[in-house]
Design an enzyme around this catalytic site. Structure first.
Site, mmCIF file in Angstrom:
data_model
loop_
_atom_site.group_PDB
_atom_site.id
_atom_site.type_symbol
_atom_site.label_atom_id
_atom_site.label_comp_id
_atom_site.label_asym_id
_atom_site.label_seq_id
_atom_site.Cartn_x
_atom_site.Cartn_y
_atom_site.Cartn_z
ATOM 1 N N SER A 69 3.033 -4.793 -7.348
ATOM 2 C CA SER A 69 3.928 -4.205 -7.134
ATOM 3 C C SER A 69 4.464 -4.667 -8.046
ATOM 4 C CB SER A 69 4.244 -4.250 -6.055
ATOM 5 O OG SER A 69 3.191 -3.871 -4.967
HETATM 6 N N1 SAH Z 1 0.746 -7.014 -3.040
HETATM 7 C C1 SAH Z 1 -0.563 -6.657 -3.817
HETATM 8 C C2 SAH Z 1 -0.635 -4.957 -3.785
HETATM 9 C C3 SAH Z 1 -1.805 -4.301 -4.483
HETATM 10 S S1 SAH Z 1 -2.239 -2.455 -4.502
HETATM 11 C C4 SAH Z 1 -0.016 -6.951 -4.929
HETATM 12 O O1 SAH Z 1 1.164 -7.092 -5.212
HETATM 13 O O2 SAH Z 1 -1.382 -7.255 -5.389
HETATM 14 C C5 SAH Z 1 -2.531 -2.322 -2.467
HETATM 15 C C6 SAH Z 1 -3.938 -2.417 -2.377
HETATM 16 O O3 SAH Z 1 -3.881 -2.544 -1.177
HETATM 17 C C7 SAH Z 1 -4.873 -2.393 -3.356
HETATM 18 O O4 SAH Z 1 -5.810 -4.361 -3.833
HETATM 19 C C8 SAH Z 1 -5.777 -1.700 -2.676
HETATM 20 O O5 SAH Z 1 -7.343 -2.799 -2.369
HETATM 21 C C9 SAH Z 1 -5.150 -2.326 -1.136
HETATM 22 N N2 SAH Z 1 -5.919 -1.440 0.033
HETATM 23 C C10 SAH Z 1 -5.699 0.193 0.034
HETATM 24 N N3 SAH Z 1 -6.104 0.160 1.574
HETATM 25 C C11 SAH Z 1 -6.599 -0.659 2.498
HETATM 26 C C12 SAH Z 1 -7.137 -0.730 3.292
HETATM 27 N N4 SAH Z 1 -7.647 0.161 4.377
HETATM 28 N N5 SAH Z 1 -7.388 -2.070 3.925
HETATM 29 C C13 SAH Z 1 -6.415 -3.254 3.684
HETATM 30 N N6 SAH Z 1 -6.183 -3.362 1.825
HETATM 31 C C14 SAH Z 1 -5.818 -1.783 1.407
#
Ligand code: SAH
Length: 220
Positions: A69
């Site tokens: 993000s």
């Molecule tokens: N805060 C993170 C955001 C990554 S994008 C950063 O800045 O790197 C969102 C993340 O949520 C992804 O890695 C995706 O795999 C994860 N995600 C999506 N659905 C999910 C779920 N049901 N449980 C756990 N993680 C999930």
């Protein structure tokens, strides 16, 4: 801090401080969060080829079709969660590269973070260990189920977009606690759900753009 962590040029402390000044100008006022983001080397959370762009106000790819993000989103969501200085336990759903996790580790006593993509979490685990952040617990699981055995949480943050929050998750917020997450489909907005003794109230905030929350886990 080792050489890669301290950075040079576009990954240096000066570049990081320019990011902080930008966040301030964009309205982020929580000094605890600004100071946390001023010390965490964001450039080590992305691939080396993208390191020089780590402090720009953009989301960047982090493999497996996911994104880190933007600094503004991380600051804004952290600020919305950090309304009380006494955050004992926080749950993050969607660890990704772990940058938001590292910021949360500076504002809460203990951070639990769940990621559904196994290989992504393995790399993140190493990275957070390198940074010697110890008040975090990472779990490979479907975050939509929450983490009842560790809850209830003073705050829950979700870093992927969903259309509705499962009841199991809402029940894991303490009375007086809150959850910050993006909600929607084509059009998404940041949302805050607060739990009080009567139930839950929801506040819809600015428009945002996140990858989707998906059910189930990916092992490799
Ligand atoms: N805060 C993170 C955001 C990554 S994008 C950063 O800045 O790197 C969102 C993340 O949520 C992804 O890695 C995706 O795999 C994860 N995600 C999506 N659905 C999910 C779920 N049901 N449980 C756990 N993680 C999930």
């Amino acid at each position: 801090m080792n050489v890669r962590h301290s950075g040079i040029g576009m990954t240096s402390q000066r570049t990081r401080m320019r990011m902080i000044e930008r966040l301030r100008a964009q309205g982020i006022a929580d000094e605890v969060i600004l100071s946390a983001m001023g010390t965490i080397p964001r450039h080590i959370f992305v691939e080396e080829a993208l390191a020089s762009r780590a402090y720009e106000d953009v989301a960047l790819p982090i493999n497996y079709g996911q994104t880190i993000s933007s600094p503004w989103i991380v600051a804004r969501m952290s600020e919305l969660l950090h309304v009380t200085s006494n955050l004992e336990k926080v749950l993050e759903i969607g660890t990704g590269c772990g940058y938001q996790t590292a910021v949360l580790a500076k504002i809460a006593q203990k951070v639990y973070s769940i990621e559904r993509i196994g290989p992504l979490l393995t790399r993140t685990r190493v990275r957070l260990q390198e940074l010697q952040i110890r008040n975090i617990y990472l779990k490979h699981a479907d975050g939509l189920l929450g983490l009842a055995e560790a809850g209830p949480f003073d705050g829950i943050i979700m870093t992927a977009v969903t259309t509705h929050v499962p009841t199991t998750l809402l029940e894991q917020i303490v009375v007086g606690g809150r959850m910050v997450f993006p909600k929607g489909t084509q059009k998404q907005n940041l949302c805050v759900i607060e739990r009080n003794s009567q139930g839950y109230t929801e506040t819809v905030l600015e428009e945002v753009n996140f990858v989707p929350m998906l059910a189930g886990v990916i092992k490799k």
